[in-house]
Design a protein around this motif. Structure first.
Motif, PDB file in Angstrom:
ATOM      1  N   ARG A 201       0.435  12.560  96.193  1.00  0.00           N
ATOM      2  CA  ARG A 201       0.333  14.060  96.046  1.00  0.00           C
ATOM      3  C   ARG A 201      -1.205  14.747  95.265  1.00  0.00           C
ATOM      4  NH1 ARG A 201       1.715  19.040  93.357  1.00  0.00           N
ATOM      5  NH2 ARG A 201       2.451  21.095  94.814  1.00  0.00           N
ATOM      6  N   VAL A 202      -2.238  15.014  96.330  1.00  0.00           N
ATOM      7  CA  VAL A 202      -3.839  15.433  95.934  1.00  0.00           C
ATOM      8  C   VAL A 202      -3.316  16.925  96.208  1.00  0.00           C
ATOM      9  CG1 VAL A 202      -5.904  14.726  96.285  1.00  0.00           C
ATOM     10  CG2 VAL A 202      -4.379  13.091  96.863  1.00  0.00           C
ATOM     11  N   CYS A 203      -4.844  17.367  95.101  1.00  0.00           N
ATOM     12  CA  CYS A 203      -4.459  18.368  94.610  1.00  0.00           C
ATOM     13  C   CYS A 203      -5.701  19.260  94.334  1.00  0.00           C
ATOM     14  CB  CYS A 203      -3.682  19.092  94.384  1.00  0.00           C
ATOM     15  SG  CYS A 203      -1.734  19.166  94.053  1.00  0.00           S
ATOM     16  N   VAL A 204      -7.100  19.733  95.684  1.00  0.00           N
ATOM     17  CA  VAL A 204      -8.053  19.526  95.456  1.00  0.00           C
ATOM     18  C   VAL A 204      -8.580  21.069  95.214  1.00  0.00           C
ATOM     19  CG1 VAL A 204     -10.736  18.946  96.353  1.00  0.00           C
ATOM     20  CG2 VAL A 204      -8.291  17.685  96.492  1.00  0.00           C
ATOM     21  N   ILE A 205      -9.380  20.801  94.423  1.00  0.00           N
ATOM     22  CA  ILE A 205     -10.774  22.809  94.513  1.00  0.00           C
ATOM     23  C   ILE A 205     -11.856  22.632  94.473  1.00  0.00           C
ATOM     24  CG2 ILE A 205     -10.734  24.887  92.692  1.00  0.00           C
ATOM     25  CD1 ILE A 205      -8.182  24.181  91.414  1.00  0.00           C
ATOM     26  N   SER A 206     -12.613  22.703  95.500  1.00  0.00           N
ATOM     27  CA  SER A 206     -14.227  22.363  95.642  1.00  0.00           C
ATOM     28  C   SER A 206     -14.516  23.241  96.212  1.00  0.00           C
ATOM     29  CB  SER A 206     -13.519  21.196  96.821  1.00  0.00           C
ATOM     30  OG  SER A 206     -15.436  20.573  97.031  1.00  0.00           O
ATOM     31  N   LYS A 207     -15.589  23.770  96.273  1.00  0.00           N
ATOM     32  CA  LYS A 207     -16.596  24.192  96.886  1.00  0.00           C
ATOM     33  C   LYS A 207     -16.811  23.704  98.876  1.00  0.00           C
ATOM     34  CE  LYS A 207     -21.481  22.372  95.062  1.00  0.00           C
ATOM     35  NZ  LYS A 207     -22.195  21.868  96.840  1.00  0.00           N
ATOM     36  N   GLU A 240      -6.544  26.073  96.683  1.00  0.00           N
ATOM     37  CA  GLU A 240      -6.359  24.885  96.069  1.00  0.00           C
ATOM     38  C   GLU A 240      -5.755  24.149  97.395  1.00  0.00           C
ATOM     39  OE1 GLU A 240      -4.464  22.368  92.264  1.00  0.00           O
ATOM     40  OE2 GLU A 240      -3.076  24.172  93.842  1.00  0.00           O
ATOM     41  N   MET A 241      -6.381  22.762  97.829  1.00  0.00           N
ATOM     42  CA  MET A 241      -5.858  22.641  98.901  1.00  0.00           C
ATOM     43  C   MET A 241      -4.939  21.413  98.456  1.00  0.00           C
ATOM     44  SD  MET A 241      -7.029  19.438 101.960  1.00  0.00           S
ATOM     45  CE  MET A 241      -6.728  18.559 100.257  1.00  0.00           C
ATOM     46  N   ILE A 242      -3.499  21.125  99.279  1.00  0.00           N
ATOM     47  CA  ILE A 242      -2.281  20.196  98.850  1.00  0.00           C
ATOM     48  C   ILE A 242      -2.254  19.584  99.852  1.00  0.00           C
ATOM     49  CG2 ILE A 242      -0.308  19.458  97.512  1.00  0.00           C
ATOM     50  CD1 ILE A 242      -0.302  22.102  96.367  1.00  0.00           C
ATOM     51  N   THR A 243      -1.662  17.924  99.249  1.00  0.00           N
ATOM     52  CA  THR A 243      -1.861  16.798 100.789  1.00  0.00           C
ATOM     53  C   THR A 243      -0.917  16.041 100.402  1.00  0.00           C
ATOM     54  OG1 THR A 243      -2.358  16.177 102.354  1.00  0.00           O
ATOM     55  CG2 THR A 243      -4.450  15.796 100.298  1.00  0.00           C
ATOM     56  N   ILE A 244      -0.330  15.381 100.760  1.00  0.00           N
ATOM     57  CA  ILE A 244       0.615  14.119 100.241  1.00  0.00           C
ATOM     58  C   ILE A 244      -0.642  12.877 101.238  1.00  0.00           C
ATOM     59  CG2 ILE A 244       2.515  12.811 100.750  1.00  0.00           C
ATOM     60  CD1 ILE A 244       2.400  15.399  98.793  1.00  0.00           C
ATOM     61  N   VAL A 245      -0.362  12.360 101.271  1.00  0.00           N
ATOM     62  CA  VAL A 245      -1.809  10.951 101.662  1.00  0.00           C
ATOM     63  C   VAL A 245      -0.785   9.425 101.216  1.00  0.00           C
ATOM     64  CG1 VAL A 245      -2.977  12.165 102.167  1.00  0.00           C
ATOM     65  CG2 VAL A 245      -3.220  10.700  99.414  1.00  0.00           C
ATOM     66  N   PHE A 265     -12.632  19.178  92.154  1.00  0.00           N
ATOM     67  CA  PHE A 265     -11.763  19.109  90.544  1.00  0.00           C
ATOM     68  C   PHE A 265     -10.257  18.249  90.975  1.00  0.00           C
ATOM     69  CE2 PHE A 265      -7.576  20.443  88.218  1.00  0.00           C
ATOM     70  CZ  PHE A 265      -8.041  20.324  86.531  1.00  0.00           C
ATOM     71  N   VAL A 266      -9.867  17.654  90.936  1.00  0.00           N
ATOM     72  CA  VAL A 266      -8.936  16.507  91.923  1.00  0.00           C
ATOM     73  C   VAL A 266      -7.315  15.913  90.848  1.00  0.00           C
ATOM     74  CG1 VAL A 266      -8.356  14.896  93.149  1.00  0.00           C
ATOM     75  CG2 VAL A 266     -10.851  15.934  93.262  1.00  0.00           C
ATOM     76  N   THR A 267      -7.091  16.605  91.261  1.00  0.00           N
ATOM     77  CA  THR A 267      -5.362  16.252  90.164  1.00  0.00           C
ATOM     78  C   THR A 267      -4.478  15.223  91.277  1.00  0.00           C
ATOM     79  OG1 THR A 267      -4.270  18.231  90.414  1.00  0.00           O
ATOM     80  CG2 THR A 267      -5.592  18.292  88.784  1.00  0.00           C
ATOM     81  N   VAL A 268      -3.776  14.244  90.692  1.00  0.00           N
ATOM     82  CA  VAL A 268      -3.193  13.464  91.725  1.00  0.00           C
ATOM     83  C   VAL A 268      -1.513  13.059  90.930  1.00  0.00           C
ATOM     84  CG1 VAL A 268      -3.014  11.492  93.025  1.00  0.00           C
ATOM     85  CG2 VAL A 268      -4.930  12.483  92.684  1.00  0.00           C
ATOM     86  N   TYR A 269      -0.471  12.948  91.905  1.00  0.00           N
ATOM     87  CA  TYR A 269       0.637  12.773  91.093  1.00  0.00           C
ATOM     88  C   TYR A 269       1.479  11.676  91.925  1.00  0.00           C
ATOM     89  CZ  TYR A 269      -0.539  17.243  89.058  1.00  0.00           C
ATOM     90  OH  TYR A 269      -0.922  18.690  89.059  1.00  0.00           O
ATOM     91  N   SER A 270       1.846  10.815  91.602  1.00  0.00           N
ATOM     92  CA  SER A 270       2.993  10.163  92.874  1.00  0.00           C
ATOM     93  C   SER A 270       4.126  10.596  92.971  1.00  0.00           C
ATOM     94  CB  SER A 270       3.665   8.735  91.473  1.00  0.00           C
ATOM     95  OG  SER A 270       1.801   8.061  91.391  1.00  0.00           O
ATOM     96  N   VAL A 271       4.276  10.280  94.812  1.00  0.00           N
ATOM     97  CA  VAL A 271       4.836  11.070  95.435  1.00  0.00           C
ATOM     98  C   VAL A 271       6.339   9.843  95.839  1.00  0.00           C
ATOM     99  CG1 VAL A 271       6.509  12.343  97.220  1.00  0.00           C
ATOM    100  CG2 VAL A 271       4.325  12.809  95.510  1.00  0.00           C
TER     101      VAL A 271
END
Length: 281
Positions: A201-207, A240-245, A265-271
């Motif tokens: 699960r990837v969360c991204v904040i970007s210009k 913020e964008m959230i996607t599952i890959v 700014f990226v945060t990643v969680y295992s799903v």
């Protein structure tokens, strides 16, 4: 295309079943260690019933399939019917080709280790395709679906009784190895399954968030969610964008983010599990 996909599906399932049957015949049966499974129970029962292990396994699988059809569903049942028949057939072929096969390692402990490693690969392949080799695998799948127990742990729980049944005809060392093999075998299966099904699960904040979202939607062909967020320090509104890959998509996504906006700014969680819960009316 559907026929080709179906052929590929059953080819993968066949490979998984052959791997399991080989592990049972070449490592578990010669050692007499009853690592909890349908074939292990058949091995114990063969000391009291004048039938081969493959014949007893086939009979048990047919009985347990009835339970699988009722509780799991037709898709699971159709694949498992194939595996449940193929598994004892392959065992029967091995019994015919190698009528007096002896342990390769001549050491029950090494046999158990080899069995756990090999059968873990085969079971993870089948479970990843929503199939089962039959026997106690069906009970484990039922426990996973209705009790939300990890497949590896469910296999351990269902197999402990089988491991203990080895005390009816084998010595204390064999019983202990059976219990330990069943426990660690369940952990190994669980490890293999998570390794196959793991997503991120990837969360991204970007210009340049619009470019990243466009990449996810049109290049990765995956879904995404946009959330409006407020920074606690400056009280500014951002998105913020959230996607599952999966693993491959994650690698491509991170590479794109690094080239598009290195300061993102990226945060990643295992799903490991994703479910849709329908609304209850």
């Amino acid at each position: 295309m559907k026929i080709q996909n179906a052929f590929k599906e059953f080819a993968i399932i066949t490979a998984g079943t052959v791997i399991i049957a080989a592990a049972v015949f070449f490592f578990m049966l010669p050692s007499h260690v009853s690592v909890g499974s349908g074939a292990a129970l058949a091995m114990v029962l063969s000391n009291f019933i004048p039938l081969s292990v493959s014949a007893i396994t086939l009979i048990m699988n047919i009985l347990l399939l009835l339970v699988g059809f009722l509780l799991i569903g037709p898709e699971f049942g159709a694949k498992t019917v194939y595996c449940s028949i193929l598994m004892p057939v392959i065992l029967g072929i091995f019994e015919w080709i190698f009528p007096a096969f002896q342990s390769i390692t001549q050491d029950p402990l090494l046999d158990v280790i080899c069995y756990i490693l090999i059968v873990g690969v085969g079971l993870s392949i089948l479970f990843s395709r929503n199939a089962s080799s039959g026997g106690l695998d069906i009970l484990a799948k039922i426990m996973n679906k209705y009790l939300r127990i990890d497949l590896g742990k469910a296999m351990s729980c269902a197999g402990m009784a089988v491991a203990l049944s080895s005390a009816l005809c084998y010595d204390g060392k064999t019983v202990v190895l059976s219990l330990l093999g069943t426990y660690f075998g369940g952990m190994m299966v669980d490890h293999f399954i998570f390794g196959i099904n793991i997503k991120r699960r990837v969360c991204v904040i970007s210009k340049d968030l619009d470019k990243i979202v466009d990449f996810v939607l049109h290049e990765l062909h995956s879904g995404a969610t946009l959330n409006e967020i407020i920074g606690a320090y400056d009280q500014k509104t951002n998105r913020e964008m959230i996607t599952i890959v999966d693993r491959n998509e994650y690698r491509r996504l991170m590479e794109f983010i690094r080239t598009t906006d290195p300061k993102a700014f990226v945060t990643v969680y295992s799903v490991s599990d994703m479910r849709y819960q329908p609304k209850v009316k």
